[in-house]
Design an enzyme around this catalytic site. Structure first.
Site, PDB file in Angstrom:
ATOM      1  N   ARG A  35       0.835  -1.216   0.000  1.00 58.98           N
ATOM      2  CA  ARG A  35       0.000   0.000   0.000  1.00 58.98           C
ATOM      3  C   ARG A  35       0.865   1.261   0.000  1.00 58.98           C
ATOM      4  O   ARG A  35       0.471   2.299  -0.530  1.00 58.98           O
ATOM      5  CB  ARG A  35      -0.936  -0.021   1.222  1.00 58.98           C
ATOM      6  CG  ARG A  35      -2.058   1.030   1.156  1.00 58.98           C
ATOM      7  CD  ARG A  35      -3.108   0.755   2.227  1.00 58.98           C
ATOM      8  NE  ARG A  35      -4.305   1.571   2.055  1.00 58.98           N
ATOM      9  CZ  ARG A  35      -4.598   2.650   2.771  1.00 58.98           C
ATOM     10  NH1 ARG A  35      -3.778   3.056   3.711  1.00 58.98           N
ATOM     11  NH2 ARG A  35      -5.716   3.314   2.548  1.00 58.98           N
ATOM     12  N   ILE A  61      -7.274   7.537  -1.208  1.00 63.05           N
ATOM     13  CA  ILE A  61      -7.166   6.081  -1.286  1.00 63.05           C
ATOM     14  C   ILE A  61      -8.040   5.581  -0.140  1.00 63.05           C
ATOM     15  O   ILE A  61      -7.979   6.102   0.972  1.00 63.05           O
ATOM     16  CB  ILE A  61      -5.697   5.609  -1.154  1.00 63.05           C
ATOM     17  CG1 ILE A  61      -5.596   4.089  -1.170  1.00 63.05           C
ATOM     18  CG2 ILE A  61      -5.016   6.148   0.073  1.00 63.05           C
ATOM     19  CD1 ILE A  61      -4.128   3.578  -1.236  1.00 63.05           C
ATOM     20  N   SER A  62      -8.896   4.565  -0.412  1.00 65.11           N
ATOM     21  CA  SER A  62      -9.876   4.149   0.606  1.00 65.11           C
ATOM     22  C   SER A  62      -9.197   3.456   1.785  1.00 65.11           C
ATOM     23  O   SER A  62      -8.083   2.934   1.670  1.00 65.11           O
ATOM     24  CB  SER A  62     -10.898   3.191  -0.012  1.00 65.11           C
ATOM     25  OG  SER A  62     -11.461   3.770  -1.160  1.00 65.11           O
ATOM     26  N   GLN A  63      -9.923   3.443   2.891  1.00 63.72           N
ATOM     27  CA  GLN A  63      -9.467   2.742   4.101  1.00 63.72           C
ATOM     28  C   GLN A  63      -9.269   1.252   3.753  1.00 63.72           C
ATOM     29  O   GLN A  63     -10.123   0.667   3.058  1.00 63.72           O
ATOM     30  CB  GLN A  63     -10.574   2.907   5.152  1.00 63.72           C
ATOM     31  CG  GLN A  63     -10.297   2.264   6.473  1.00 63.72           C
ATOM     32  CD  GLN A  63     -11.555   2.274   7.354  1.00 63.72           C
ATOM     33  OE1 GLN A  63     -12.662   2.458   6.871  1.00 63.72           O
ATOM     34  NE2 GLN A  63     -11.359   2.047   8.631  1.00 63.72           N
TER      35      GLN A  63
END
Ligand code: SAM
Length: 662
Positions: A35, A61-63
């Site tokens: 990530r 950027i999503s959780q």
């Protein structure tokens, strides 16, 4: 930073398994995809925290948990063909690609799409194709899909996406209001049948497109689908155009609005790429008025002689006129401060001060306490009388006082003269006397002790000033930075300052040839070292037009044509963006892809009071790294020469016509 694979393992255990994610494919893929490679450099240390992170273009950027939840809910199996809408950084698409056989990921921001595609290539994720365009219409050419995941929220389920599901396949999509949506899992159960399950409340950035929020017209959808393009590396000029925030005309009251983002800084430094461009003055005046009027800035500190600026300061504070030997800014280069824009600004600041308590009034100060223009004039006058050849050299030298105004002939000429050394004592004495008188006239802003210190250090400056080079530059800029610090101290802990100086003083010297090759520092660098993020360094640039400048120090001002920016310059890239006036926010984390592209060093143009188009490359261009030099860059593609005010009227007319005697 701790080993990313350890952090990743911890993320899988604590954020995913502990919250009920059980699909072994999802857990394995989340444990594999780095990530940290999908977030901007300054965010890397937070890559495994339990939340979304900014990725530029005001997107996120999503959780990690939400990514895992959506992929698990979509029921993605090995070998599946999957569509992701809202690729953003490309992270979720990469995770899906570790499970599925083939992934198509659509992103509407071309710069983000290009970045995501580059990441897939770097990581060798060959089964993920990133497409730039509107994903709310799906990807008819590759349908049907075994699963569709949408990472942005609309007000209804986009109809084309439902129809691009294979029978039995699932679509996971946030649907609802702007602030909060429900995460829906829609399963296609038949040719014309779908069932729906609600997975809970979520908050996503908006789905913008033909079938996004407030959309739904099929003809728009067809047009959008025909605009899908494989993500490709954008040209630098295209990246600039994407990130550029177009500015209205400078006299539009909305011009200053975008600059309010810097209103919470203690110091806002406003540069200029020349000392004679109308638009640079007009724009800085508009920004200055706004920050002074609405945001508590009470110090305007400019690259000018302290005693001259003091006369303006008294005027805008409505203090009684105090006679001085000379009207302010009467010396070369007179147009820098005696011009129509400064005249307007001074009157505007005086009006703002009306009715304000003295301590809340805005002041106008010169950062050059050494009295630079005054002392140069004194040296020239002395040399004219005693050593004509040394005077000629000095005039050429002073043209080089900004590091880029090198005249290749100057150094040769210096060698011819018998030397300044013979005149040095007398010339320095003249300067000392001049400064002494100016400080006496000024009313003692800094008090006697400070003045004594000032005179001692000024003497050192006067000795090296003639010889030019790094030492005199550094002394002057250190001094300007110290003056600024004293002004802030004097104003108290709440005081906020605006600084007006050339880009060469304001853009961090460490990001330019000045710092890297010549060992020079400047105000921008010193302020950053002292104040960090409390300071905003804003550069200004132009492609072409006209400029007010001279051929040599002390020679008459002219309106000169500015040559178009060179092909290998930042200026040409800004010009090729096709946006006539813009603000480029270079704050880390905002437009990371662009910052990275801009970080490749290029030439940048610096025009001072002297402009020599004949030797432009060597006299005015220098290699820089723009995103490290400035926090923001303001662009005017075509600019015109600054309008000087006429000569001062006889002194008898004062004080009604104060401060410029017009
Ligand atoms: N999945 C992403 C990730 O892993 O980084 C998260 C992306 S972010 C939450 C949502 C993205 O959807 C944004 O980058 C936004 O630009 C994009 N977006 C919004 N509307 C879109 C549309 N109609 N088509 C494609 N992308 C869209």
């Amino acid at each position: 930073m701790t080993d990313p694979s350890e952090l990743r393992h911890e993320m899988v255990e604590r954020q995913l398994k502990a919250r009920g994610i059980g699909d072994p494919h999802v857990l394995a893929a989340m444990g594999e995809v780095p990530r940290e490679r999908f977030v901007p450099e300054p965010m890397r240390e937070f890559a495994y925290e339990d939340g979304p992170l900014p990725i530029g273009e005001a997107q996120t950027i999503s959780q990690p948990y939400i990514v895992a939840l959506m992929i698990e809910a979509a029921g993605i199996e090995p070998g599946a063909c999957v569509l992701e809408v809202g690729a953003g950084s490309g992270y979720a698409a990469a995770v899906i690609g570790r499970i599925a056989g083939r992934v198509f990921a659509i992103e509407r921001h071309p710069a983000l799409a290009a970045e995501a595609a580059r990441r897939m290539a770097d990581l060798g994720y060959g089964n993920v194709t990133v497409i730039a365009g509107d994903g709310s219409v799906g990807l008819p050419a590759e349908a049907p899909f075994d699963a569709i995941v949408v990472a942005a929220g609309g007000d209804k389920v986009p109809e084309p996406l439902k129809r691009q599901l294979a029978i039995g396949a699932r679509l996971v999509v946030p649907v609802g209001g702007e602030a909060l949506q429900s995460l829906l899992c829609v399963t296609r159960t038949g040719e014309e049948e779908w069932s729906e399950a609600d997975l809970g409340a979520v908050r996503f950035v908006p789905l913008i497109g033909a079938f996004g929020r407030n959309g739904g017209r099929w003809e728009d959808g067809e047009r959008a689908a025909s605009n899908h393009r494989p993500a490709r590396e954008l040209t630098l000029a295209e990246c600039i155009a994407e990130a550029a925030e177009p500015l209205p005309e400078i006299d539009d009251p909305a011009f200053a609005d975008p600059f309010e983002r810097f209103a919470d800084r203690r110091i806002v430094l406003l540069g200029e790429a020349s000392h004679g461009t109308h638009e640079f003055y007009q724009a800085r005046a508009a920004i200055t008025r706004r920050l002074v009027e609405r945001h508590g800035f009470t110090i305007v500190a400019v690259e000018a002689d302290w005693p001259d600026a003091m006369a303006i300061d008294r005027y805008i504070r409505q203090e009684p006129f105090r006679p001085t030997r000379h009207p302010p800014f009467e010396r070369f280069p007179t147009w820098m401060w005696r011009n129509t824009e400064i005249d307007r600004l001074i009157h505007a600041l005086r009006a703002i001060n009306e009715g304000r308590e003295p301590e809340r009034m805005v002041g106008f100060h010169g950062l050059d306490i050494y009295n630079m223009a005054g002392s140069i004039e004194a040296v020239l006058a002395y040399l004219d009388e005693h050593d004509a050849e040394a005077a000629r050299v000095a005039r050429a030298r002073y043209g080089c006082l900004t590091p880029w105004q090198a005249d290749p002939a100057t150094y040769g000429r210096a060698a011819l003269t018998r030397g300044y050394a013979e005149c040095e004592e007398a010339a320095v004495a003249e300067c000392r006397e001049l400064l002494d008188r100016a400080l006496r006239e000024d009313g003692g802003m800094f008090g006697a002790a400070m003045n004594a210190r000032l005179i001692a250090s000024a003497e050192k400056y006067y000795r090296v000033m003639y010889y030019g080079g790094a030492e005199s530059w550094n002394l002057r800029d250190s001094h300007m930075a110290e003056t600024l610090e004293h002004l802030l101290e004097h104003g108290g802990p709440e005081a906020k300052a605006l600084v007006w100086a050339h880009n060469s003083h304001i853009g961090d010297a460490r990001a330019t040839e000045m710092g890297q090759v010549r060992g020079e520092h400047n105000i921008g660098q010193l302020v950053r070292e002292r104040w960090g993020e409390q300071a905003a360094l804003i550069g200004f640039g132009t492609h072409t037009g006209t400029v007010t400048a001279a051929d040599d120090w002390d020679s008459p001002r002219k309106v000169k044509r500015v040559l178009p920016g060179r092909a290998d310059s930042y200026e040409r890239q800004c010009h090729d963006s096709g946006v006539a006036r813009f603000l480029l926010d270079l704050t880390p984390g905002r437009h990371e892809a662009l910052r990275r592209r801009l970080a490749e060093p290029r030439l940048e143009r610096f025009i001072g009071v002297i402009y020599r188009p004949e030797t432009e490359r060597w006299s005015h261009y220098s290699t820089c790294v723009l995103p490290e030099q400035f926090d923001a860059f303001v662009w005017f593609d075509e600019t015109r020469a600054l309008e000087p005010l006429g000569p001062p009227e006889p002194r008898s007319g004062l004080p009604e016509t104060y401060p410029f005697g017009l």
